[in-house]
Scaffold this motif. Structure first.
Motif, PDB file in Angstrom:
ATOM      1  N   LYS A  86      -4.138 -21.846   0.726  1.00  0.00           N
ATOM      2  CA  LYS A  86      -3.756 -20.319   0.815  1.00  0.00           C
ATOM      3  C   LYS A  86      -4.703 -19.652   1.647  1.00  0.00           C
ATOM      4  CE  LYS A  86      -4.119 -19.693  -3.601  1.00  0.00           C
ATOM      5  NZ  LYS A  86      -4.221 -21.127  -4.071  1.00  0.00           N
ATOM      6  N   THR A  87      -6.041 -19.893   1.320  1.00  0.00           N
ATOM      7  CA  THR A  87      -7.254 -19.402   2.202  1.00  0.00           C
ATOM      8  C   THR A  87      -7.155 -19.672   3.846  1.00  0.00           C
ATOM      9  OG1 THR A  87      -8.826 -19.049   0.212  1.00  0.00           O
ATOM     10  CG2 THR A  87      -9.780 -19.045   2.412  1.00  0.00           C
ATOM     11  N   ASN A 115     -12.027 -15.737  -0.669  1.00  0.00           N
ATOM     12  CA  ASN A 115     -10.968 -16.330  -1.473  1.00  0.00           C
ATOM     13  C   ASN A 115     -10.448 -15.239  -2.577  1.00  0.00           C
ATOM     14  OD1 ASN A 115      -9.602 -18.473  -2.456  1.00  0.00           O
ATOM     15  ND2 ASN A 115     -10.923 -18.668  -4.142  1.00  0.00           N
ATOM     16  N   ASN A 127      -8.434 -13.700  -4.443  1.00  0.00           N
ATOM     17  CA  ASN A 127      -7.006 -13.557  -4.515  1.00  0.00           C
ATOM     18  C   ASN A 127      -6.379 -13.377  -5.994  1.00  0.00           C
ATOM     19  OD1 ASN A 127      -7.741 -15.819  -6.041  1.00  0.00           O
ATOM     20  ND2 ASN A 127      -6.927 -17.321  -4.980  1.00  0.00           N
ATOM     21  N   GLU A 151      -4.195 -13.121   0.056  1.00  0.00           N
ATOM     22  CA  GLU A 151      -4.055 -14.379  -0.555  1.00  0.00           C
ATOM     23  C   GLU A 151      -3.602 -14.226  -1.875  1.00  0.00           C
ATOM     24  OE1 GLU A 151      -7.403 -17.063  -0.015  1.00  0.00           O
ATOM     25  OE2 GLU A 151      -6.774 -18.093  -1.855  1.00  0.00           O
ATOM     26  N   ARG A 177     -14.092 -25.839   4.719  1.00  0.00           N
ATOM     27  CA  ARG A 177     -12.691 -26.233   4.678  1.00  0.00           C
ATOM     28  C   ARG A 177     -12.464 -27.186   6.027  1.00  0.00           C
ATOM     29  NH1 ARG A 177     -13.084 -21.328   2.088  1.00  0.00           N
ATOM     30  NH2 ARG A 177     -11.591 -21.050   0.286  1.00  0.00           N
TER      31      ARG A 177
HETATM   32 MG    MG Z   1      -8.128 -19.840  -1.992  1.00  0.00          MG
END
Ligand code: MG
Ligand code: ATP
Length: 458
Positions: A114-115, A137, A139, A161, A319
């Motif tokens: 998602k991110t 994040n 969300n 998100e 990430r």
């Molecule tokens: Mg995320």
């Protein structure tokens, strides 16, 4: 924020004005619950938590220039008082969207990615017009409305998100910010301990597809059967994407990887274009196709989408961050942000790609929230590490020991470190110049290992 008066805010959130509040006072933003971030013209949101009471920080917020407090009791200054602050914050965010007729809202959900996808989408939308998207994040029901409140009169795209820890969560987020374009990436086993089954997770994620009105767009991952099935709950136009299926309206062909960065031909209903991704990992090809499908629906030409995908970077750290230490040529893949079985598999595939032709080391830790599948899932990660070609697996924390068991059963050398400090020491001792090292576990559990390697970058 879209400028509103205190009277308008009170009406929108169903609150009453208290203290020396002038109903005509204009709130120009920001909306903040941290008094240290309060700024002139802002609205300070006071939550009552277990350990702290935000209302106690109202004086600091006023000092910093906030013009009013949104809280559940009166304070020494202008306030909008409501029975429930979280609900009120959501209603305020909804008012912001309702007052923004030219805004396109794009919502992303999925078990993994998602991110990463949100960050790519935000960079794509920025090419089309002023865009608001969360940093990192944010969300859930708390983080999302803050992001929405950053929308101002100039904003044209809002990229959100949307996470779910249960049924109804995404429906609630879509009530706050009704989406025009929904993106569902995948249904994996993240948070399965809370949901019980992948099918239950699919139901929760499908709320995003169901929230799109007629005339809106639902972008679905055709490679994931549970996601593809969500076409049936949607009233919007469905666009599927696939990393391989030529029948999907948006798909890739001729994928090739160079040290984990993928190139492919992008096919869209408006034409084809060659793409070379700036981000690393096979999973990012799938995420990029989701982004391409949105770009196509927003009217971008294939060549422009391809150019954007060639430049968009991972904005939120940890990430698939790939960097090489100059001192000894060790290449680090920092994917330590968080982990679940699907993202572990994706990251290990990344290790194979990035580390092609070099010795590969995996520093792996515990995956939280797996419920009954915990033991088997950790053993499977060990097996996948072996399959990925890892020569050495360093497991962080005894709770993740089954990863070592799984890897050892496949003949890989393993070490189990009691904590991150021990893992760092083992890595210093056992890594060799030129190695490729992957670092990954659930939140926090390997962040210090990654930070250590980053701090010794040169
Ligand atoms: Mg995320
Ligand atoms: P969270 O639930 O923590 O918010 P998220 O869905 O936002 O997670 P990201 O933070 O983007 O996910 O990525 C987390 C990890 O998931 C990445 O480090 C990467 O390894 C993996 N990942 C990203 N995209 C995919 C994908 N499409 N399929 C499988 N794994 C993925």
């Amino acid at each position: 924020m879209i400028v509103m008066t205190l009277a308008e805010i009170a009406e929108a959130v169903g609150g009453r004005l208290t203290g020396p509040a002038d109903p005509g006072t204009r709130v120009t933003g920001p909306v903040e619950h941290d008094s240290r971030k309060a700024a002139p013209g802002g609205l300070f949101v006071a939550f009552t938590g277990e350990n702290a009471d935000g209302h106690d920080y109202a004086p600091q917020a006023f000092e910093a220039g906030a013009v009013a407090v949104l809280g559940s009791r009166e304070v020494d200054g202008p306030a909008v008082v409501v029975p429930d602050v979280l609900t009120a914050l959501g209603r305020l965010a909804r008012e912001v969207v309702d007052r923004s007729p030219d805004l396109t809202v794009v919502g992303v959900t999925g078990s993994s990615g998602k991110t990463s996808t949100k960050d790519m989408l935000a960079q794509l939308c920025e090419r089309l017009g002023p865009t608001v998207a969360p940093e990192g994040n944010l969300n859930n029901e708390l983080g999302l409305p803050y992001t929405v409140c950053r929308v101002d009169a100039d904003t044209r795209y809002l990229v959100l998100e949307m996470g779910a820890r249960g049924i109804g969560h995404i429906a609630y987020l879509c009530d706050i910010a009704p989406v025009d374009v929904a993106v569902v990436l995948n249904v994996g086993t993240a948070h399965i301990g809370e949901f019980g089954s992948a099918d239950a997770i699919a139901v929760a994620k499908s709320e995003l597809a169901a929230a799109v009105p007629a005339g809106g767009t639902v972008v679905l991952n055709g490679d994931d059967a549970r996601v593809a099935a969500m076409a049936s709950v949607s009233r919007g136009d469905v666009v599927t994407y696939s990393t391989s299926d030529p029948d999907a309206p948006v798909h890739a062909s001729d994928p090739e990887s160079q040290e984990g960065r993928f190139s492919f031909t992008l096919h869209t209903p408006s034409g084809d274009a060659p793409v070379r991704l700036a981000v690393h990992g096979a999973h990012q090809m799938s995420n990029a196709l989701a982004v391409a499908a949105v770009g196509d629906r927003l009217g971008m030409a294939p060549g422009d989408i391809a150019a954007a995908l060639g430049e968009v970077r991972a904005r939120s750290g940890r990430r698939m961050d790939v960097f090489t230490r100059e001192s000894d040529g060790i290449t680090v893949i920092d994917d330590s942000y968080n982990a679940n079985p699907a993202s572990m598999a994706a990251a290990l595939a990344g290790l194979t790609e990035v580390g092609r032709g070099r010795r590969k080391v995996a520093v792996l830790g515990y995956m939280a929230e797996l419920g009954d599948s915990e033991t088997a899932a950790h053993e499977e990660v060990g097996r996948l590490a072996a399959e990925a070609g890892a020569e050495l697996v360093i497991v962080v924390e005894a709770v993740a020991e089954r990863i070592a068991a799984g890897a050892a059963a496949c003949g890989v050398a393993t070490e189990v470190a009691a904590d991150q400090d021990e893992a760092i020491a083992l890595l210093d001792e056992l890594s060799r110049p030129g190695d490729t090292v992957l670092i990954k576990a659930s939140r926090y559990r390997t962040w210090r290992v990654a930070d250590y390697l980053r701090s010794t970058h040169t």
